[in-house]
Scaffold this active site. Structure first.
Site, mmCIF file in Angstrom:
data_model
loop_
_atom_site.group_PDB
_atom_site.id
_atom_site.type_symbol
_atom_site.label_atom_id
_atom_site.label_comp_id
_atom_site.label_asym_id
_atom_site.label_seq_id
_atom_site.Cartn_x
_atom_site.Cartn_y
_atom_site.Cartn_z
ATOM 1 N N SER A 41 5.808 -6.963 4.717
ATOM 2 C CA SER A 41 6.174 -7.315 5.737
ATOM 3 C C SER A 41 7.199 -8.657 5.448
ATOM 4 C CB SER A 41 5.091 -7.412 6.992
ATOM 5 O OG SER A 41 4.441 -8.598 6.607
ATOM 6 N N CYS A 72 9.631 1.739 3.467
ATOM 7 C CA CYS A 72 10.730 0.793 4.058
ATOM 8 C C CYS A 72 12.031 1.177 4.159
ATOM 9 C CB CYS A 72 10.680 -0.432 3.077
ATOM 10 S SG CYS A 72 10.952 -0.128 1.304
ATOM 11 N N GLU A 91 9.285 -3.254 13.685
ATOM 12 C CA GLU A 91 9.104 -1.930 12.428
ATOM 13 C C GLU A 91 7.830 -1.533 12.586
ATOM 14 O OE1 GLU A 91 9.431 -1.561 7.671
ATOM 15 O OE2 GLU A 91 8.630 -3.152 8.508
ATOM 16 N N PHE A 138 0.889 -1.019 -0.028
ATOM 17 C CA PHE A 138 -0.150 -0.162 0.099
ATOM 18 C C PHE A 138 0.908 1.282 0.020
ATOM 19 C CE2 PHE A 138 0.865 -0.489 4.509
ATOM 20 C CZ PHE A 138 1.214 0.654 4.873
ATOM 21 N N GLU A 157 -4.996 -3.787 -1.768
ATOM 22 C CA GLU A 157 -6.384 -3.600 -1.710
ATOM 23 C C GLU A 157 -6.845 -2.323 -0.921
ATOM 24 O OE1 GLU A 157 -5.890 -6.843 1.464
ATOM 25 O OE2 GLU A 157 -5.074 -6.034 -0.425
ATOM 26 N N ARG A 158 -5.851 -1.679 -0.352
ATOM 27 C CA ARG A 158 -6.247 -0.278 0.270
ATOM 28 C C ARG A 158 -6.012 0.776 -0.538
ATOM 29 N NH1 ARG A 158 -2.103 -1.327 5.564
ATOM 30 N NH2 ARG A 158 -3.306 -3.101 6.421
ATOM 31 N N LYS A 200 -1.240 -8.280 -8.591
ATOM 32 C CA LYS A 200 -2.369 -8.068 -7.506
ATOM 33 C C LYS A 200 -1.718 -6.816 -6.431
ATOM 34 C CE LYS A 200 -2.871 -8.669 -3.456
ATOM 35 N NZ LYS A 200 -3.470 -7.713 -2.424
#
Length: 499
Positions: free
Chosen positions: A226, A281, A384, A149, A176-177, A173
């Site tokens: 993640s 990140c 994190e 996202f 979805e956010r 893919k």
């Protein structure tokens, strides 16, 4: 309320599963869209269409494929404001930050324009008597990608641009956010001349992800997210025989030496730690000043800078420093970790826990936080946080600071601020981290170099973008050719030496 779509075979396509995910406006907390979540059958249909489209695209001259990318760059520039606004509306980034998201992806596309050169193989004539050797780079077929996202434009572009220019088809893919920017990019790429079916965008959750990982016609998987999910995807996709690159979490350290320009270091820490609400990140989340005097002076300079940060929605103007985090769950997790830091004995120097923005009380805003005297056993250090929280771990010596960075399980990025070339060279040579900045706070390489971390920040042998992306999305075929000059009498039964 908008019902959103997949992008299948060159057209926006309604979902058929009957399952939907809410897409929020993080600034207001309101649901603004319903995103269809694909079934495994829908994912399979997308893969089959991509598989059918790929051979003709692979047979297209590399220069013609590169021309599609050239046009794509022009169209992204044309629609930059529109893409950035859609990205900000769903992610919460400021408009300048959203444009930066698109531009860093666009730079990767610019690199891909050089595909005719990058895809050239090798050739050796007369390797033996009448024998020539040559190698070719050929596409894998259908490739898959699962993107996060926090960079809904850049990360998809880092994956599908090199894959497609190498002659592959791609099934993506997205998160979805915040899927809208990705869909817009897919539409622009088709407008640029990409044949229908070569790029498919399928929205979904774990159902679609697992279907992509297990699909026998998908040759490779790229992932960013993640570390626990990266490990899962790497293991499952590799077990299915796919080529895989997965990039996970991070805990990026900045070492501040006593000889550093502390104003420069403080400015760098604020930008690298709090930009995009810390949802990067490559964000610097740990400052490691060397020596008590350095630490005291650094904290003194950081406090007013952090307290002056302007937090607000992207609609409030370009002087907003950062916006909300992406979801209510993210906000809850960040504030929970802040509370754990206080409970475990860290000193909360700048406290953003009670931050509230008038008119946006239901938004997912988190105020900036600065911790001092953090130790490496605290949750705010080991986990994190992915939010606007900067932790300060004091080191007595340079060797102690180096050890802190090296002992951490993550190895994505790190930086050192110093005026001493010998110290900088030593740090660069010894630190076990994939990307290093010297007086540069976020050492993300430009698109013609590769991006990738070490340790638990990355799984796989090849990095993203740059030369590694061409290697990842192609496989090498080596040919040994011999053309007899005349009719030969009988066969040879020994392996002829190359003399």
């Amino acid at each position: 309320m908008t019902e959103m779509h997949h992008f299948i075979n060159g057209a926006l396509t309604k979902g058929t599963s009957g399952r939907f995910s809410d897409v929020f406006n993080p600034a207001t907390g309101e649901v603004q869209g319903k995103l269809p979540l694909a079934t495994s059958e829908e994912l399979d249909q997308a893969v089959q269409i991509a598989k059918a489209a790929q051979p003709e695209w692979a047979a297209t001259n590399p220069q013609k494929r590169a021309r599609v990318m050239m046009k794509f760059v022009d169209l992204m520039h044309r629609d930059m404001d529109k893409i950035a606004e859609a990205l900000s509306r769903e992610h919460g980034k400021t408009i300048p930050d959203a444009k930066g998201d698109v531009i860093r992806g666009l730079e990767c596309v610019e690199f891909c324009i050089g595909a005719p050169h990058l895809l050239k193989g090798e050739y050796t004539d007369s390797a033996g008597p009448g024998i020539d050797l040559y190698s070719m780079r050929q596409p894998l077929g259908v490739c898959g990608g699962i993107t996060p996202f926090n960079f809904p434009a850049m990360m998809p572009l880092w994956m599908f641009a090199p894959a497609i220019v190498c002659g592959n088809a791609f099934v993506l893919k997205p998160s979805e956010r915040d899927p809208s920017a990705t869909i817009m990019l897919a539409e622009l790429l088709e407008e640029a001349g990409l044949p229908k079916g070569v790029l498919q965008v399928v929205n979904g959750d774990k159902v679609a992800v697992d279907a992509l990982l297990d699909h026998p016609d998908v040759a490779s998987i790229g992932f960013v997210g993640s570390t626990p999910i990266a490990e899962y995807i790497y293991q499952r996709a590799a077990a299915a025989g796919k080529r895989v690159q997965c990039f996970g979490g991070a805990k990026n350290h900045m070492i501040i030496m006593p000889d550093a320009d502390l104003d420069q270091a403080a400015d760098a820490l604020v930008g690298a730690g709090f930009g995009a609400a810390g949802e990067r990140c490559m964000a610097i989340s740990v400052a490691v000043p060397v020596g008590e005097e350095t630490a005291d002076k650094l904290i003194e300079k950081l406090i007013p800078r952090i307290e002056a940060l302007k937090v607000g929605p992207y609609t409030a103007g370009d002087d907003v420093d950062f916006g909300p985090v992406v979801s209510a769950d993210a906000k809850k997790r960040i504030l929970g970790l802040v509370e754990s830091g206080v409970a475990q004995g860290a000193e909360l120097v700048v406290d953003g826990r009670n931050f509230s923005l008038q008119g946006y009380e239901d938004g997912f805003f988190v105020g900036p936080h600065l911790f001092d005297r953090v130790t490496t056993d605290m949750d705010i250090y080991t986990q994190e946080i992915f939010g606007p929280v900067l932790s300060t771990v004091r080191a007595a010596t340079y060797e102690d600071a180096l050890k802190i960075a090296m002992d951490n399980e993550y190895g994505n990025g790190t930086a050192i601020y110093t005026r001493d070339g010998d110290t900088a060279r030593d740090y660069v040579a010894r630190v076990n981290v994939g990307m290093v900045g010297v007086n540069v706070p976020i050492p993300v390489p430009l698109a013609y170099h590769t991006f990738g971390g070490w340790k638990k920040s990355a799984f796989g042998d090849l990095n993203q973008h740059g030369p590694d992306s061409i290697k990842f999305y192609t496989r090498t075929k080596t040919v040994t050719a011999r053309w007899p000059s005349g009719i030969k009498e009988g066969g040879e039964f020994n392996f002829k030496s190359m003399d």
